[in-house]
Motif scaffolding. Sequence first.
Motif, short mmCIF file in Angstrom:
data_model
loop_
_atom_site.label_atom_id
_atom_site.label_comp_id
_atom_site.label_asym_id
_atom_site.label_seq_id
_atom_site.Cartn_x
_atom_site.Cartn_y
_atom_site.Cartn_z
N ARG A 234 0.95 -1.13 -0.23
CA ARG A 234 -0.24 -0.15 -0.04
C ARG A 234 0.90 1.11 0.18
NH1 ARG A 234 -4.32 -0.36 4.73
NH2 ARG A 234 -2.25 -1.18 6.11
N VAL A 235 0.53 1.72 -1.06
CA VAL A 235 1.51 4.23 -0.79
C VAL A 235 -0.08 4.49 -0.48
CG1 VAL A 235 2.30 5.37 -2.70
CG2 VAL A 235 2.65 2.99 -2.63
N HIS A 236 0.35 5.07 0.47
CA HIS A 236 -0.64 6.56 1.23
C HIS A 236 0.27 7.85 1.37
CE1 HIS A 236 -1.59 2.82 4.23
NE2 HIS A 236 -0.33 2.75 4.29
N ILE A 237 -0.49 8.58 0.57
CA ILE A 237 -0.08 9.79 -0.05
C ILE A 237 -0.93 11.29 0.73
CG2 ILE A 237 0.55 8.80 -2.43
CD1 ILE A 237 -1.37 9.83 -3.72
N ILE A 238 -0.20 11.71 1.58
CA ILE A 238 0.04 12.84 1.47
C ILE A 238 -0.05 14.13 1.73
CG2 ILE A 238 -0.61 11.61 4.31
CD1 ILE A 238 1.65 12.75 4.74
N GLY A 239 -0.61 14.80 1.60
CA GLY A 239 -0.44 16.42 0.37
C GLY A 239 -1.08 17.57 0.57
N ASP A 240 -1.92 18.45 -0.28
CA ASP A 240 -2.95 19.25 -0.59
C ASP A 240 -3.83 19.17 -1.65
OD1 ASP A 240 -0.91 20.05 -3.23
OD2 ASP A 240 -0.12 20.97 -1.18
N SER A 241 -4.66 19.94 -2.22
CA SER A 241 -5.42 20.17 -3.56
C SER A 241 -4.84 19.63 -4.63
CB SER A 241 -5.51 21.84 -3.01
OG SER A 241 -4.50 22.60 -3.55
N PHE B 118 -0.23 4.20 -12.75
CA PHE B 118 0.72 4.13 -13.27
C PHE B 118 1.37 2.40 -12.42
CE2 PHE B 118 -0.01 8.05 -14.38
CZ PHE B 118 0.01 8.17 -15.52
N PHE B 119 0.61 1.94 -11.87
CA PHE B 119 1.09 0.95 -10.60
C PHE B 119 0.51 -0.25 -11.40
CE2 PHE B 119 2.31 4.57 -7.46
CZ PHE B 119 3.19 3.76 -7.75
N LEU B 120 0.96 -1.39 -11.43
CA LEU B 120 0.36 -2.88 -11.52
C LEU B 120 -0.25 -3.53 -9.69
CD1 LEU B 120 3.90 -5.04 -12.64
CD2 LEU B 120 1.80 -4.02 -13.76
N PRO B 121 -1.55 -3.93 -10.21
CA PRO B 121 -2.03 -4.41 -8.78
C PRO B 121 -1.81 -4.89 -7.58
CG PRO B 121 -2.91 -5.30 -11.18
CD PRO B 121 -1.26 -5.31 -11.53
N GLU B 122 -0.06 -5.65 -7.88
CA GLU B 122 0.12 -5.30 -6.59
C GLU B 122 0.23 -4.52 -5.17
OE1 GLU B 122 3.84 -6.42 -9.51
OE2 GLU B 122 1.75 -6.37 -9.27
N VAL B 123 0.40 -3.30 -6.61
CA VAL B 123 0.77 -2.15 -5.34
C VAL B 123 -0.96 -1.29 -5.27
CG1 VAL B 123 1.42 0.38 -5.59
CG2 VAL B 123 2.63 -1.29 -6.15
N LYS B 124 -1.22 -1.04 -4.38
CA LYS B 124 -2.41 -0.09 -3.92
C LYS B 124 -2.23 1.01 -3.71
CE LYS B 124 -4.98 -3.85 -4.91
NZ LYS B 124 -5.65 -3.78 -6.32
N VAL B 125 -2.94 2.13 -4.22
CA VAL B 125 -2.65 3.58 -3.67
C VAL B 125 -4.08 4.32 -2.96
CG1 VAL B 125 -2.20 5.86 -4.91
CG2 VAL B 125 -1.46 4.15 -5.64
N VAL B 126 -3.77 4.61 -1.28
CA VAL B 126 -5.31 5.37 -0.70
C VAL B 126 -4.17 7.17 -0.50
CG1 VAL B 126 -5.79 5.02 1.77
CG2 VAL B 126 -4.45 3.17 0.69
N PRO C 175 3.96 -2.69 8.56
CA PRO C 175 5.28 -3.34 7.78
C PRO C 175 5.32 -2.94 6.79
CG PRO C 175 4.51 -3.73 10.12
CD PRO C 175 4.33 -3.53 10.06
N GLY C 176 6.02 -2.50 5.51
CA GLY C 176 5.96 -2.44 4.48
C GLY C 176 5.80 -1.40 3.66
N ASP C 177 4.30 -1.03 3.96
CA ASP C 177 3.57 0.07 3.11
C ASP C 177 5.03 0.76 3.36
OD1 ASP C 177 1.35 -1.53 3.65
OD2 ASP C 177 0.80 -0.36 4.80
N TYR C 178 3.97 2.43 1.98
CA TYR C 178 4.72 3.36 1.86
C TYR C 178 4.27 4.92 2.13
CZ TYR C 178 8.39 0.75 -0.64
OH TYR C 178 9.69 -0.15 -1.22
N VAL C 179 4.78 5.55 2.71
CA VAL C 179 4.05 7.14 2.33
C VAL C 179 5.10 8.34 1.38
CG1 VAL C 179 3.52 8.75 4.56
CG2 VAL C 179 3.44 6.67 4.81
N PHE C 180 4.31 8.46 0.55
CA PHE C 180 4.87 9.84 -0.01
C PHE C 180 4.26 10.84 0.15
CE2 PHE C 180 4.66 6.82 -4.42
CZ PHE C 180 5.20 5.91 -3.72
N ILE C 181 4.48 12.26 0.79
CA ILE C 181 4.68 13.51 1.54
C ILE C 181 5.30 14.33 0.76
CG2 ILE C 181 5.71 14.86 3.16
CD1 ILE C 181 6.90 11.63 4.71
N GLN C 182 3.98 15.13 0.84
CA GLN C 182 4.53 16.42 -0.33
C GLN C 182 3.29 17.31 0.47
OE1 GLN C 182 3.19 17.22 -5.06
NE2 GLN C 182 1.73 18.37 -3.60
N PHE C 183 4.23 18.52 0.16
CA PHE C 183 4.01 19.18 1.10
C PHE C 183 4.42 21.08 0.88
CE2 PHE C 183 1.91 16.13 4.31
CZ PHE C 183 0.61 16.74 4.15
#
Length: 408
Positions: free
Chosen positions: A32-39, A61-69, A96-104
């Motif tokens: 799972r890729v959790h993305i946090i940020g603004d508009s 842009f990701f294959l099915p084994e990656v889920k974007v939240v 554990p094993g997840d990713y967090v993409f941080i844009q602010f």
Amino acid sequence: MKKHLFAIVAFFLVAVGLYSMWSNDQSDSFVRVHIIGDSTMADYVENTTRTRGWGEVLQEFFLPEVKVVNYARGGRSSHSFYKEGRWKLVTDSLKPGDYVFIQFAHNDEKEGGKDGADGRGTAPWTTYKTYIEKYVDETRALGATPVLIIPIIRRYFMEDGTISPKGCHDLSIAPDDSTLNYVRVMKHVARNKQVQLVDMTAMTKEYVERLGAERTIKCIYVPTDGTHTQATGAACYAQLAVKGLKEQGILAESINENIPLVLNPTSLDFKSLFVGEQGTVCFDLTGLNLTPKEGELIIKAPEGMTIADDPHGTPQQALTYDYQHGELWNKCLYLHFTPSQSGAVESHVTILYGDQQRLLPVKADVKEVLERVSVEYTLENPSLRELKEEPQGITMESGQWTAEIDEA
């Protein structure tokens, strides 16, 4: 009898155990890729605004084994996102094993590099830095991987055709002064904390300067401001983001950066409709890498439905577009359905180009009205804010679009 009962119970317990193991395997079979940020990253309701966040289409842009939240929300800064409890929603679900993409940064700049009373403005080297570090540390503490995303540029062109320092999140006046430079801060945190970083500021700056001012306002950014992207811009920027991720070796095996077609959303749902009631759903289509490089793209509505590329346009059974260079930009489509009978509907929009085909699933739950009662009521002293009341009613198309509507 007891032996039979024991055998049945034992079989049941083994079956439950196997199902539990299968369920766990299923839930752990993707990242799972959790993305946090603004508009500029956020999701939008398709038929209410032209704005689209690049995080909204990242899943394509990701294959099915990656889920974007996508947790990104309009109007949020590094500070307010944390203080409002939105970050807790992320940490409560992090594994554990997840990713967090941080844009602010966009809303952190609201007070000109100072801390704002509402938490939206942040001073770069103090408050902003503190919260970026918090996201990194707390992500790692939960066994997940943080990735810093330096924000996309604002479309602030200078006379020489380049993007201004302010458009690149540097509010400093003097050259080489990093006092109010949010990009420098994020790079500083990345170095000190040994965090992988994708420089979307640099990539989007190079991209829009190459396209030029006229084409970027026509195709990439919404016409009303230089900050938010429309559907094509969101798709192009998401493609840049995964390219940057791949170069860093982040989820590289699960990325497909050269996808031919980006759809948003990737399925359509009319939800509940009544027989004789017209329903409309909206979707975006962006061709990024169509093959052949020149040709026709045909969009066919399901049987019993029609499609148009203008909310007030004449609906048709199919639409055909010529494209060049593998690109077909800025197509917002409206699918119309007036059901004639009740029941569940499952179908698809068919998209054809060259010898390729993509199906966009469509569903609806059609019900029949057994009894109708006409009711009229009058609103007394409605709160219109900046909107205007006209003979046909109160619409978003009159008056001014307020920032609070965007955030809501």
